[in-house]
Enzyme design. Structure first.
Site, PDB file in Angstrom:
ATOM      1  N   SER A 154       0.840  -1.200   0.000  1.00 27.97           N
ATOM      2  CA  SER A 154       0.000   0.000   0.000  1.00 27.97           C
ATOM      3  C   SER A 154       0.880   1.257   0.000  1.00 27.97           C
ATOM      4  O   SER A 154       1.794   1.356  -0.839  1.00 27.97           O
ATOM      5  CB  SER A 154      -0.932  -0.049   1.219  1.00 27.97           C
ATOM      6  N   ARG A 224     -11.519   5.664  10.636  1.00 32.88           N
ATOM      7  CA  ARG A 224     -11.057   4.289  10.647  1.00 32.88           C
ATOM      8  C   ARG A 224     -12.147   3.317  10.200  1.00 32.88           C
ATOM      9  O   ARG A 224     -11.872   2.342   9.491  1.00 32.88           O
ATOM     10  CB  ARG A 224     -10.582   3.925  12.046  1.00 32.88           C
ATOM     11  N   ASP A 319      -8.691  -6.843  -4.123  1.00 37.54           N
ATOM     12  CA  ASP A 319      -8.325  -5.507  -3.647  1.00 37.54           C
ATOM     13  C   ASP A 319      -9.001  -4.466  -4.535  1.00 37.54           C
ATOM     14  O   ASP A 319      -8.583  -4.260  -5.668  1.00 37.54           O
ATOM     15  CB  ASP A 319      -6.803  -5.360  -3.695  1.00 37.54           C
ATOM     16  N   HIS A 352      -7.840  -5.349   0.090  1.00 40.44           N
ATOM     17  CA  HIS A 352      -6.565  -4.658   0.226  1.00 40.44           C
ATOM     18  C   HIS A 352      -5.735  -5.249   1.365  1.00 40.44           C
ATOM     19  O   HIS A 352      -4.511  -5.304   1.299  1.00 40.44           O
ATOM     20  CB  HIS A 352      -6.854  -3.180   0.468  1.00 40.44           C
ATOM     21  N   ASP A 353      -6.394  -5.697   2.413  1.00 37.30           N
ATOM     22  CA  ASP A 353      -5.705  -6.278   3.570  1.00 37.30           C
ATOM     23  C   ASP A 353      -4.967  -7.571   3.244  1.00 37.30           C
ATOM     24  O   ASP A 353      -4.204  -8.070   4.091  1.00 37.30           O
ATOM     25  CB  ASP A 353      -6.701  -6.553   4.699  1.00 37.30           C
TER      26      ASP A 353
END
Lengths: 375, 375
Positions: A154, A224, A319, A352-353
């Site tokens: 990222s 968040r 992602d 994405h994680d």
């Protein structure tokens, strides 16, 4: 609790720098501190150093745990350690908390020696380029002329790319995971909503909340929660939470009702307790500003003209924040310059994680790549 | 400013109901008011009525303009009017502001006759099923036994579907556009972030802000900014805004910098000026709760077993909020019941908002479908 594949108990170190640092914005810091950790041993020829760059909310604590807090495991402990893909028996690994951070390096919550109060909103807006300069100075301090590899996911991957542009002679391999050559309007839009949540929180106090014994919890929490939606995939959310109700029945009110709400609010609360609001703003701006093609009239291939490193570009199918298509843009620019590039796209569900997860194919590739690096 | 394809100047009407309405939650309203507009003429056989259901922020003002405010054009004016796809020369069109709304129908900002103060957070959590009941009562009042068609996009499409389940004998055609049979965890997650933005705004005052001469602007603004990201597609944002900078250069600060930020903040501000925070909460809950399959053990086909209407299901390729796959789930359930169904998927760039746009292929299909409806 001895894990032979862990680097074990680690200690953070600090490096103080007294040479002024000029930021891309024009602002200057006369001096600054970087907090970092290292794992493994630098070999005699100093050829085995690997820099791990962190993403938005990461830190220098990449692997291992702290003696006094065994549960505080490094954020990439599954990747870095003895016998792990980034093998600390072979490599000397450096993790650093970026400038502007809130985990020990000089940042908005640091006391500005000129005023005697926290920098707060007066901390310079920091860019990926600025980080790379500060990381290069840390490398000087550690006696590392050239990194065997620089790796990040990222925003961390963006730093790895930037190294290949600004210090081509100082990095042999760049490993850029789940990144993009620049943010899209949609990416920027998500960041701006997060920033607006923080900036409009009455307890933000224009960034000078440190002496007010409040923090803009509400804004950070929303930022968040929103971030987490973009880190996960629709499918992984569906698989993990679906439409499962916490209490089994609708409650016709606004308390936690669906499991996904419980998860997001918990993540938001936890983050608001530990992260600095000004740092969050800075990190999102660094993301927005990253655009190496911009100074080359939008031509990414031209931007990489001076790069000499070998590259490994990694993307994940699920992602949607930085999709494989974005990695392919990087790939194309590198190939246009006839650089040595490997590209891998993994079919995962974690969005994405995924770059933080232990997908076996992904980890196998990382292991093989690191093994192939000559020291 | 005479537009021959416009219904012209329109007047909102109101209907008062004194029969108690019991909500799905168990709560009851002793009486309520619905504000609505009609265009065209109800024919002698009362067979040409079309109900238009609105989505999250819509109203009863579907077409035309107001005499005293010619710029206040109905939200679906491109679809509804003389000679338009939903032709008011042929159909009698009804638009209604849903219960819980903030445009004239009884809602959180209405004075509760029992307490003399606004309902605020005490307004019942309203579901799609509740709306359909209240709309059916309005139909009774207007002398409409059976609608020729009920049409809606997004949350409006869910209402159209619900009609076919709860009052199968009262609707001949259901036109469901850019909708889904239920929200995913990701959809709910976005809604929950929006709700949390409102609920945690200090000026929300637990929903009782009406007598405090404040409104939770910050929360509403964030909710709308976030909503807009999900209404547009990544591609349409890229096309419309890209990474264009407002002032041509980076400003290294948190004022508006990229055009997309300017757009979103403007949309957020405009919305916060006109929309009620409690209504926003209610609308998002109605979305979250919609799940006709739930009472049939998750079997959507079973849910539609009693439906008799003909259906037109429409989806747009760039809609990532309610993607074509979600419409296909509806399609499958209808086909399982051997119902008369048409399905159309249009290639557009405008994301979820496509249903409000004038894509010529989309409008042609709507026109043809309405023309095929026998009166």
């Amino acid at each position: 609790m001895h894990d032979p594949a862990s680097v074990g108990a680690v200690t953070a170190q600090t490096a103080e720098f007294n040479t002024p640092l000029q930021f891309r914005s024009g602002a200057t810091l006369d001096g600054y501190r970087l907090v970092f950790e290292t794992y493994g041993e630098l070999n005699a020829s100093r050829s085995n150093a690997v820099l791990v760059c962190h993403a938005l909310s990461g830190t220098h604590h990449v692997a291992g745990h702290y003696e006094d807090n065994p549960r505080d495991i490094g954020w990439w402990d599954n990747m870095v350690g003895p016998g792990k893909p980034l093998d600390t028996n072979r490599f000397f690994v450096v993790g650093v908390n970026n400038l502007g951070g809130c985990h020990g390096s000089t940042g908005p919550s640091t006391i500005d020696p000129e005023t005697g109060r926290p920098f707060g909103p007066r901390f310079p807006v920091v860019t990926v380029e600025d980080w790379v300069v500060s990381q290069a100075r840390l490398a000087d301090r550690l006696g590392i002329e050239q990194f065997a590899a620089i790796i990040g996911g990222s925003l961390g991957g963006m730093q790895a790319l930037q190294w290949s542009l600004d210090f081509p002679e100082r990095v042999r391999h760049v490993i850029c995971i789940a990144a993009a050559p620049k943010l899209t309007a949609q990416n920027i839009a998500f960041n701006d909503v997060a920033r607006q949540a923080i900036l409009t929180d009455p307890e933000f106090h224009g960034g000078d909340f440190y002496d007010k014994s409040v923090v803009p919890r509400r804004g950070l929490r929303l930022a968040r929660m929103l971030g987490h939606i973009t880190y996960l995939s629709d499918d992984s959310m569906a698989e993990k939470f679906g439409r499962v109700l916490r209490s089994g029945a609708l409650n016709f009110g606004y308390d936690v009702e669906f499991e996904i709400e419980s998860y997001l609010r918990y993540q938001g609360d936890k983050f608001a307790d530990r992260f600095d609001a000004n740092t969050y703003l800075l990190m999102t701006k660094a993301l927005d500003y990253f655009d190496p093609a911009h100074s080359h009239g939008g031509d990414l291939s031209a931007a990489f003209r001076g790069a000499t490193a070998n590259f490994l570009i990694v993307a994940f199918t699920s992602d949607w924040r930085f999709s494989p298509e974005r990695s392919e843009e990087i790939l194309k620019a590198l190939l246009d310059n006839e650089l040595d590039v490997s590209y891998a796209e993994f079919k995962t569900v974690h969005g994405h994680d995924s770059f933080l997860m232990t997908d076996p194919h992904y980890h196998e590739l990382m292991r093989a790549y690191f093994q192939s690096i000559e020291l």
